[in-house]
Design an enzyme around this catalytic site. Sequence first.
Site, PDB file in Angstrom:
ATOM      1  N   ASP A  52       0.998  -1.177  -0.088  1.00  0.00           N
ATOM      2  CA  ASP A  52       0.366  -0.055  -0.162  1.00  0.00           C
ATOM      3  C   ASP A  52       0.722   1.319  -0.095  1.00  0.00           C
ATOM      4  O   ASP A  52       2.145   1.107   0.261  1.00  0.00           O
ATOM      5  CB  ASP A  52      -1.020  -0.005   1.363  1.00  0.00           C
ATOM      6  CG  ASP A  52      -1.724   1.311   1.084  1.00  0.00           C
ATOM      7  OD1 ASP A  52      -2.397   1.536   0.071  1.00  0.00           O
ATOM      8  OD2 ASP A  52      -2.041   2.025   2.158  1.00  0.00           O
ATOM      9  N   SER A  53       0.328   2.373  -0.485  1.00  0.00           N
ATOM     10  CA  SER A  53       0.974   3.764  -0.238  1.00  0.00           C
ATOM     11  C   SER A  53       1.361   3.710   1.179  1.00  0.00           C
ATOM     12  O   SER A  53       2.173   4.745   1.295  1.00  0.00           O
ATOM     13  CB  SER A  53       0.309   4.855  -0.673  1.00  0.00           C
ATOM     14  OG  SER A  53      -0.998   4.871   0.016  1.00  0.00           O
ATOM     15  N   CYS A  57      -4.296  -1.762  -2.155  1.00  0.00           N
ATOM     16  CA  CYS A  57      -4.504  -0.313  -2.481  1.00  0.00           C
ATOM     17  C   CYS A  57      -5.567   0.011  -3.532  1.00  0.00           C
ATOM     18  O   CYS A  57      -5.277  -0.766  -4.511  1.00  0.00           O
ATOM     19  CB  CYS A  57      -3.087   0.528  -2.808  1.00  0.00           C
ATOM     20  SG  CYS A  57      -3.124   1.892  -3.353  1.00  0.00           S
ATOM     21  N   GLU A  92      -2.417   9.469   7.634  1.00  0.00           N
ATOM     22  CA  GLU A  92      -1.148   9.370   7.554  1.00  0.00           C
ATOM     23  C   GLU A  92      -0.361  10.269   8.638  1.00  0.00           C
ATOM     24  O   GLU A  92       0.700  10.013   9.341  1.00  0.00           O
ATOM     25  CB  GLU A  92      -0.453   9.484   6.397  1.00  0.00           C
ATOM     26  CG  GLU A  92      -1.002   8.446   5.120  1.00  0.00           C
ATOM     27  CD  GLU A  92       0.027   7.014   5.345  1.00  0.00           C
ATOM     28  OE1 GLU A  92       1.093   7.126   5.934  1.00  0.00           O
ATOM     29  OE2 GLU A  92      -0.836   5.946   5.411  1.00  0.00           O
ATOM     30  N   CYS A 131     -10.799   2.579  -0.219  1.00  0.00           N
ATOM     31  CA  CYS A 131      -9.788   3.191  -0.043  1.00  0.00           C
ATOM     32  C   CYS A 131      -9.237   2.307   1.028  1.00  0.00           C
ATOM     33  O   CYS A 131     -10.064   2.523   2.300  1.00  0.00           O
ATOM     34  CB  CYS A 131      -9.532   4.415   0.066  1.00  0.00           C
ATOM     35  SG  CYS A 131      -7.852   4.951   0.964  1.00  0.00           S
ATOM     36  N   HIS A 151      -7.408   2.759   3.246  1.00  0.00           N
ATOM     37  CA  HIS A 151      -7.220   3.714   4.763  1.00  0.00           C
ATOM     38  C   HIS A 151      -8.586   3.889   5.577  1.00  0.00           C
ATOM     39  O   HIS A 151      -8.541   3.972   6.632  1.00  0.00           O
ATOM     40  CB  HIS A 151      -6.665   5.040   4.268  1.00  0.00           C
ATOM     41  CG  HIS A 151      -5.211   5.287   4.279  1.00  0.00           C
ATOM     42  ND1 HIS A 151      -4.516   4.586   3.012  1.00  0.00           N
ATOM     43  CD2 HIS A 151      -4.364   5.425   4.996  1.00  0.00           C
ATOM     44  CE1 HIS A 151      -3.474   4.676   3.064  1.00  0.00           C
ATOM     45  NE2 HIS A 151      -3.012   5.397   4.210  1.00  0.00           N
TER      46      HIS A 151
HETATM   47  N1  DGL Z   1      -5.008   3.081   0.799  1.00  0.00           N
HETATM   48  C1  DGL Z   1      -4.828   3.417  -0.703  1.00  0.00           C
HETATM   49  C2  DGL Z   1      -6.200   2.971  -1.492  1.00  0.00           C
HETATM   50  O1  DGL Z   1      -6.743   1.985  -1.149  1.00  0.00           O
HETATM   51  C3  DGL Z   1      -4.106   4.529  -1.128  1.00  0.00           C
HETATM   52  C4  DGL Z   1      -4.619   6.091  -0.760  1.00  0.00           C
HETATM   53  C5  DGL Z   1      -3.521   6.950  -1.147  1.00  0.00           C
HETATM   54  O2  DGL Z   1      -2.476   6.711  -1.198  1.00  0.00           O
HETATM   55  O3  DGL Z   1      -4.081   8.188  -1.606  1.00  0.00           O
HETATM   56  O4  DGL Z   1      -6.713   3.774  -2.336  1.00  0.00           O
END
Ligand code: DGL
Length: 269
Positions: A7-8, A70, A162, A194, A196
Amino acid sequence: MAVGVFDSGLGGLTVLRALERRLPDVPFVYYADSAHAPYGVRAANDIFELTCTAVERLWDEDCDLVVLACNTASAAALRRMQESWLPRDKRVLGVFVPLIEALTERRWGDNSPPREVRVNNVALFATPATVASRAFQRELAFRAIGVDVEAQACGGVVDAIEEGDMILAEALVRSHVDALRRKMPTPQAAILGCTHYPIMEEIFRDALGPGVEVYSQADLVGESLADYLQRHPGMVGEGEAKFLTTGDPRRVSGQATQFLRRRIPFQQA
Ligand code: DGL
C-alpha cells in the site's frame, strides 16, 4: 516464499489484518511506500511507476505473489502492469475483484451477460485517482445492470490519517458523507473504496446511519486470497514476515501500532 502486501502507506494494514486472520500460517511481507503517500492525488502514470518499484522491491523479498492492498494502485495501475509489465512467473492481485464479485453476486470469470442484482444504489468513497479512473463503475457495468453508483472523491482523508490527525480525518469523513448524501440521499450500500478508510469505519457508519450496508473489502480480499492459494499452492512457502517502509520506520511503526493495537516494527525498505 512469502506473500507481498503493498500500500502507499498504512491503509493496507486493514487488509493485512484480515489476511492474517484468514491465513494464519502464511508469512506476509508488508510494504508501505510512506515517502510517496498519498497516491490518490497523483497522475495514473506516476502511480504505475511507484507501484512497479514497490512490487520489484517485494520480489527481492522472495514474494512472487503480491497483493495490491491499495484501491488507487488497483484502479490506476494494475491492468497496465498485468498487460505489459509483469513477468510470467509473478502474480499481482488487486482489491477490486473480490468487491465486484460480492456486489454482482458472481465469480470474476463468469462471462454471462450482465444481470440485475440485489443492491441498486451504491455510494463509493474513494481517493480522487480511484474515482477519476472509473474502474469500479466499468467493471460493475460488465456484470450488473441497473446499479447506480455515486462516487465521492474523499480529498484529504488519507493525508490526515497518515499524519495521525484523527480529528481532521473525522471532520473530513463527515463532510464527504454529507456531500455524497446531497447527490444520493438514500444509498443502500457503501463501499469504503480506499484501504485507509476502514480505520475510520465507525465514523463512516455513524455518518451514513443504520440503513446502509457497509461492505468489508478486507474480509472479501481474505476469502479471495485463501481461494487463490488453494488453487495455486506453489505461490507460498516458508518465509519471514516483515514490515518495510520507504518513510521513517520509527514514525510509521508508531502509527501502525496505534491502528492495529499491536506492535508493528517497520524497517527501512
Ligand atoms: N490506501 C490506498 C487506497 O486504497 C491509497 C490511498 C492514497 O495513497 O491516496 O486507495
